[in-house]
Design an enzyme around this catalytic site. Sequence first.
Site, PDB file in Angstrom:
ATOM      1  CG  ASP A  64      15.506  29.259  75.555  1.00 46.15           C
ATOM      2  OD1 ASP A  64      14.943  30.267  76.026  1.00 46.15           O
ATOM      3  OD2 ASP A  64      16.426  28.653  76.148  1.00 46.15           O
ATOM      4  CG  ASP A 116      19.955  33.237  78.147  1.00 46.65           C
ATOM      5  OD1 ASP A 116      20.644  33.897  77.344  1.00 46.65           O
ATOM      6  OD2 ASP A 116      19.239  33.760  79.018  1.00 46.65           O
TER       7      ASP A 116
END
Length: 179
Positions: A7, A9
């Site tokens: 991922d 953020d």
Amino acid sequence: MKLIILDRDGVINVDSEEYVKSPEEWIPIPGSIEAVARLTRAGWTVCVATNQSGLARGLFDVAALEAMHDKMRGLVERAGGALEMIVYCPHGPDDSCDCRKPLSGLFQQIADYYRIPLTDVPTVGDSRRDLEAGSALGCTPYLVRTGKGRKTASQALPAGTQIFDDLAAVAEHLLETQA
């Protein structure tokens, strides 16, 4: 192929409740860039799968997103690493797409591109939806305590989820156990 899906953020860069909207706001988490570089140098193919609903919300445009990704790629490359693929969901939570995590459309795009199943592929996230998206296709989930991870650690997580302080700790673990 040693593939890992991250991922963005809260895993690679500092997350914000106000959304990360520009390259200036895109700030790497200490050790994350070096972690990607270490994985790359050890033969890992590193991909990013990220929800970017700020596009649908009108908070930034595709050019700004691409500029953020250019900054991220540049930092990783200067550290001796590479991000092979970045896939993102541009949709909002009510847009009925198949790519917004916790759905697995982004992960399926990566699997289709490389023409491989994602069974046992490590996926690293800071939220349950990140881990659920990968787990649905057989990925091995790793939760980091950065970003939303500390809060997420108290939730029910996909079976087999391993928890680490940050991406650097995940990379260290993988480099030690999957040489």
